[in-house]
Every structure is written in C-alpha cells, then in structure tokens.
Write an enzyme that holds these catalytic residues in place. Structure first.
Site, PDB file in Angstrom:
ATOM      1  N   GLU A 125       0.819  -1.219   0.000  1.00 56.91           N
ATOM      2  CA  GLU A 125       0.000   0.000   0.000  1.00 56.91           C
ATOM      3  C   GLU A 125       0.852   1.267   0.000  1.00 56.91           C
ATOM      4  OE1 GLU A 125      -3.411   2.128   2.802  1.00 56.91           O
ATOM      5  OE2 GLU A 125      -2.707   0.103   3.266  1.00 56.91           O
ATOM      6  N   ASP A 126       1.944   1.283   0.776  1.00 55.10           N
ATOM      7  CA  ASP A 126       2.705   2.524   0.981  1.00 55.10           C
ATOM      8  C   ASP A 126       3.957   2.646   0.107  1.00 55.10           C
ATOM      9  OD1 ASP A 126       0.831   3.056   2.826  1.00 55.10           O
ATOM     10  OD2 ASP A 126       2.078   2.805   4.597  1.00 55.10           O
TER      11      ASP A 126
END
Length: 656
Positions: free
Chosen positions: A18-19
């Site tokens: 996600e990051d």
C-alpha cells in the site's frame, strides 16, 4: 498470540504494497506466495476511498470478507493493525480520530469479539470510547478505581472462600478475579438506564479446571457456597457460541449484598476464549479439524454470501450489524442437529438457515410435531420440520416477518429475479383491493394524483410504484390512503380514532382503529406505552401495521430517517378505558413502604397490573409498577400522591 511464522512476516510487511511501489510478485519471490497473498488481502481493505462514511465501512468490509473467506489470518492482521492505530490515534486531527473510533466501535471491535479474540475486543472498545467520549471515560475510570479500593476486601474474601471450598472437595483449580472493561460497564449503564452505583457485577471470578465434567461439579459447589440469582445461568459448554467459545456462566449473591459473576471453564476452553480463532495456530489439533475455526469460517462465508445478494452498501451494512449483535435462540432439526438463530426468528428464517432451496420451496412447517403458520416465532428447544413443494416460492409478505439477514437477502434476490411484469401485476391487484376497501378504484385515480404521489415517493413511473408494492417494499393500504381524497376531518388518514364502547370482560384498554384504512393493524409500542394526552407519532412497520409511539420515545429516533412512513395521529377528545403505564419508584427500606405506595395508587382509583423489586443495597429499594391510568392527568395525580410519602426518594415514568 503465538501465530505462525508466515502471519508474523505478513504482519511486519502489511503496509508494504500500500505505501511503497513494491509489487505483490516481488513479495512472493522474497517471502513466498502465502505471505504475499496475506499482505495483498490486508491492502485491499483500505485501498479505495468513498464519499460517505457508511458506504466506506460497508465496501471496505466487503473487501475484507473476500480476503477472509480464503484465509482468516488476514482479518487477524487487520485487527492488530487497527489496534495499533487506536493506541496511537492521538496524533491525528480530532475529526479523523472520531471517524476512526466510530468505525472501530461499529465494525472492528464486534468482529474481534465474534472471532473470540476477546482480549483485543475489550481494548478496542475502551480506546474507542476514550476517543469518542473522553470525559465520560475519564469519570467512569476514576469511579471504577475508587470502587476497586473500597471493595478490595470483599473481592479477596470471596476469592479465599471459593479456593477453600474447592480444596475441601478435592478439586484442583485456578481461581482468578477479573474486572469488566470500562466500555462494557458504560454500555450496561446506557442500555439499562442505570447509575454507576446500580451496576453490581463489575467484578467477577474465573475458575479454570482440568475437565468439562469438573466444570459442572464446581458449579454445584459454588451454588452451595453462594445463592444463585435465578435466570442468570448460561451453559455455553453444551451449546457453544458461534465462535467456539465455551464456559459456564452464573451470577450469585455474594457477601454484603454484592452480586458476583462466575465463569467456569477448562484450560482448553480458556485458551479458545482468550485467543479465539488465533488459538488454531497456537496449538494444532491432532484430529485434522478445528471445529471452532470451522464455525468462524462458516460465519464469514455466510456474510460473504449476504453481501453478494445485497442491493447496495447501505443494505449490506444493515444486514451486517444485525449479524454482529445477535440475541440467539437454539432449535432442533428433525435429525436432532442444533441450529442457532437470532431471537425473534420465524419458521421461514429456519428454512433458509437449513438451505436456500428449502427456504424458497417452503409451503408449511411443523413445530414440536404440530402444524403452525410460517410467521410463527421460534423458541429455545423447539423441534422444527419444514414442509416443501416443487411449486412453492417466496412470498413478498415473508419480508414482513423474517429477521435474519440471510433469509431477507435470499427472498429479495428471488423477488428481484421475478419477471417485472409479474411484480407489477401483483402490485396492481393489491392496490386495487386496498382502494376498493376505501370506496375507490384505480380507474378513478387521475394522472395529476399519480404524478403528485410519485413526486412525494421519489419514484419515476407509475409502473415503478406498482412493482414496489408487488415486491413487498411498500404496503398497498398506505399507498391507497395517500391516493384517496380526504372527505372529512374525522376520516382523515392521519387521525387515530378510538371506538367508544364499554370494555368487555377481561379487556384492559379500548381498541384503536384508523378510519378508512381497513386491513392495517394498529398497535401501541411497549417501549414507551403511550397514554391519552401524550404527544404521539404513528409509524408504519411491515408486519406490525401502524405502531404508535410517544414523540419523545428513544426508539423514534431511527424512524425519523423515513418520513414517508410516518402517519400523523392524535387522540380523540373523549376516551373511555384505561391504559397501562410503567413507573419506577425508589424508596428507603422500611417496614410497610410497599403497602403505603400501593395505597396511594388505590386512592386515585387506579389498578396495579404488575410490580417488581430490585434491591440496590441495604438502604434503598427500586420498585417498578405497571399501573392502569385513564390519561396523563390521572397519572400525574397518582405520582403526586406517591411523592407525599416520606420514604419515597425518587419517582419517574419509564420510557424506552
């Protein structure tokens, strides 16, 4: 929680996809496909943003279920992530804090509880409450801390007595004291309208033994030591909860009038109670199947099936919250299998719980070997047998009385898949009959009337309205009443009329009816017990007709979102008969006080239907009366008469 190595790797890597720009394939190469799937599953949950908070909750949960259905470890990692978020929530803006805390309290804490991870659930609840209601949390925490100091001697005395009793009987057991978390105490105060002083079972004890049959022996020993409170015993060993939780629960009268909750379980049951689904990885079972884990997985798959049938995120969230907070009954199939259903479930709910095809083809049922209507509500211990037919099919009226989200979703799915023409034809026939009951007909309705009604109901075409009626989404009697012109004020659809007649033998109140709306039942809400003189509101409830509430009833709040289902009602000026109303009277404990209060009620020419007691402590007693009154003025005279008694500390009318 002693999870397996892949879960730990996935937990450490849970934000990587996600990051960062790291792809799922790269994770699979470095750490294995299993870890990559877990991380991807957690990432899917929070990847998409939505406009409305409710939609975001429902859609995120759909993603979560899709991931969980194949591997339950995804939700455990997500719960751990949410727990860490809540522990560090102080660094976010106040608005963001409240949004995350509300979502946690509504969605994540109940899931943790349902999966049996009680340790996380209680911390999530307390952290959410501290964020949403910081002042209430601080005051309640301080009150618990003070009571802990005051009752330390009592708690130690009880623990010592339990240990001594078990030692005398030769039972090896581990006895520990425990304290309810702040949020559960707050919930109890809020739902039962109690002050902090009225919550007695803040402290409890847990007795852990070696075998299941020892649990029942210990229960008998403890009941001989302390008197049990009737109706407060639950056997979750014989009938475990959906998440596999097993234990014996009982509440007893302790020393100094303090009620104490006791939990009795084996070490294996305690392991499941503390770790829940995660206990599957803590100790692998040797028989190749963990029934507790299978139960949890089955619940998740049921929810996944429901979300696929649901029409929109709001509808799914409604189903979800029903399933997360059940009040359960247990019934038997013809071959003796136990089925768990929410309280209030009907024969139709049972049929769909057995199998979708059984529900869709259900035409009759036997409960305890006797034929019963399909709307029959099931009770604990009922033996249920479903009668099916090849030509049977769901009826729109079933939606009026089913309570499980699974049954509702399948019925709606079937009805939506019916030919549109069939639904419109049925809706037309139902509306024609409702109009004829009012002395009208479909042919007499003008285009202007139809257009005005469609605008009010926010529908595009007349066929859409007929289809809504045919599918059971709207009651034909109410639509007809909106179409037929009002002739006189007395016949206006918004006014309650009371038949002026003498009460027949055994009748306690006059019958309510709405003029011109034949076929719609009118009932009084038991939560607020409206009486003449109260401001009232009628709400159309499928299956119950028009339900009359007082306008200040706490349960009316949820109806305000559906103004199209309100019906303005008012009392007739001259009303005969009596109406039950509930009062709570708190008095000092002294001889003859009940007789004095009863005498004050009798002096005002009122009958007492029921009375109950709740001893708060040695000095005060709370008495609850159900009294028959004529109207608000009559009730006010009764309450004034009771207040004149010096032993009366407080008196109030019960609502909600």
């Amino acid at each position: 929680m002693h999870m397996d190595a892949r879960s730990l790797m996935a937990a450490i890597l849970h934000d990587v996809i996600e990051d960062t720009r790291t792809a799922k394939d790269l994770l699979a190469d470095d750490f294995g496909k299993d870890v990559a799937e877990l991380v991807d599953g957690v990432s899917k949950i929070t990847r998409i943003e939505f406009q409305s908070q409710e939609e975001a909750q429902a859609e995120n949960f759909r993603k979560m279920l899709l991931a969980m259905a194949s591997d339950i470890r995804v939700i455990l990692i997500k719960l751990a992530d949410r727990l860490h978020n809540m522990r560090t929530i102080g660094y976010l803006s106040r608005a963001r804090q409240r949004a995350i805390a509300r979502e946690t309290l509504d969605i994540y804490a109940p899931i943790a509880n349902r999966l049996g991870v009680r340790q996380w659930a209680t911390e999530l609840e307390d952290l959410s409450m501290a964020t949403l209601y910081p002042l209430r949390y601080r005051i309640l925490s301080e009150a618990i801390r003070k009571r802990r100091a005051n009752r330390k001697a009592i708690v130690e005395k009880v623990r010592t007595a339990i240990v001594k009793q078990l030692e005398q009987e030769g039972v090896q057991a581990e006895v520990t004291g425990r304290e309810k978390n702040v949020y559960s105490i707050y919930r109890k105060m809020e739902t039962k309208k109690l002050s902090f002083e009225q919550v007695y079972d803040i402290y409890g004890f847990r007795v852990i033994v070696d075998k299941a049959d020892t649990c029942y022996r210990v229960l008998g020993m403890l009941h001989s030591l302390y008197k049990p409170i009737p109706g407060r015993f639950k056997d979750y060993i014989a009938i475990p909860k959906a998440n596999g939780y097993q234990s014996l629960h009982t509440v007893v009268f302790g020393p100094f009038g303090v009620s104490i909750e006791l939990q009795i379980r084996t070490r294996e049951m305690h392991r499941v109670a503390e770790a829940g689904v995660a206990s599957h990885w803590l100790y692998k079972t040797g028989d190749g199947g963990d029934t507790m884990r299978e139960r949890a997985l089955q619940w998740l798959k049921d929810l996944l099936e429901i979300q696929q049938k649901a029409g929109n995120p709001h509808e799914f969230l409604e189903h979800l919250k029903i399933d997360l907070f059940p009040d359960e009954v247990y019934v038997f199939t013809p071959n003796g299998e136990i089925k768990k259903l929410p309280r209030g479930a009907t024969v139709i709910d049972f049929a769909y719980d057995v199998h979708t095809d059984i529900g869709n083809r259900c035409v009759g049922a036997k409960v305890n070997h006797e034929l019963v209507p399909l709307r029959t509500t099931l009770k604990n211990g009922d033996h249920v047998e479903i009668i099916t037919s090849a030509v049977g099919h769901p009826n729109p009226s079933w939606l009026d009385y089913v309570v499980t989200s699974k049954a509702r979703a399948h019925i709606r799915s079937y009805l939506k898949n019916q030919q549109v023409g069939g639904a419109m034809s049925l809706g037309s026939r139902l509306l024609e009959k409702a109009l004829s009951d009012l002395g009208g007909s479909l042919s007499a309705i003008t285009d202007a009337q139809k257009t005005a009604l469609l605008k009010t109901l926010k529908l595009k075409t007349w066929n859409d309205l007929l289809g809504e009626i045919g599918l059971g989404n709207r009651l034909a009697a109410v639509v007809a009443r909106q179409l037929v012109p009002v002739k006189t004020e007395e016949e206006e659809g918004g006014f309650l009329k009371l038949f002026r007649r003498r009460r027949s033998a055994g009748e306690k109140r006059p019958t309510l009816a709405i003029r011109g709306t034949e076929g719609v039942v009118v009932t009084y809400a038991r939560c607020c017990r409206p009486i003449p003189g109260d401001p009232i509101l009628g709400f159309l409830s499928a299956g119950r007709g028009i339900v009359v509430h007082t306008t200040d009833c706490p349960n009316v709040a949820k109806y305000r979102k559906h103004p199209e289902q309100w019906i303005d009602v008012r009392w007739e000026q001259q009303i005969e008969g009596v109406f039950p109303v509930a009062m709570r009277v708190e008095v000092r404990n002294q001889r003859g006080v009940l007789a004095q209060v009863a005498s004050a009620i009798a002096e005002q020419e009122a009958n007492i239907d029921a009375v109950s007691f709740d001893d708060r402590d040695g000095q005060y007693t709370s008495m609850e009366f159900t009294v028959e009154v004529k109207d608000r003025a009559h009730l006010a005279r009764i309450m004034r008469g009771i207040r004149q008694n010096e032993a009366v500390v407080r008196i109030n009318r019960k609502k909600g």
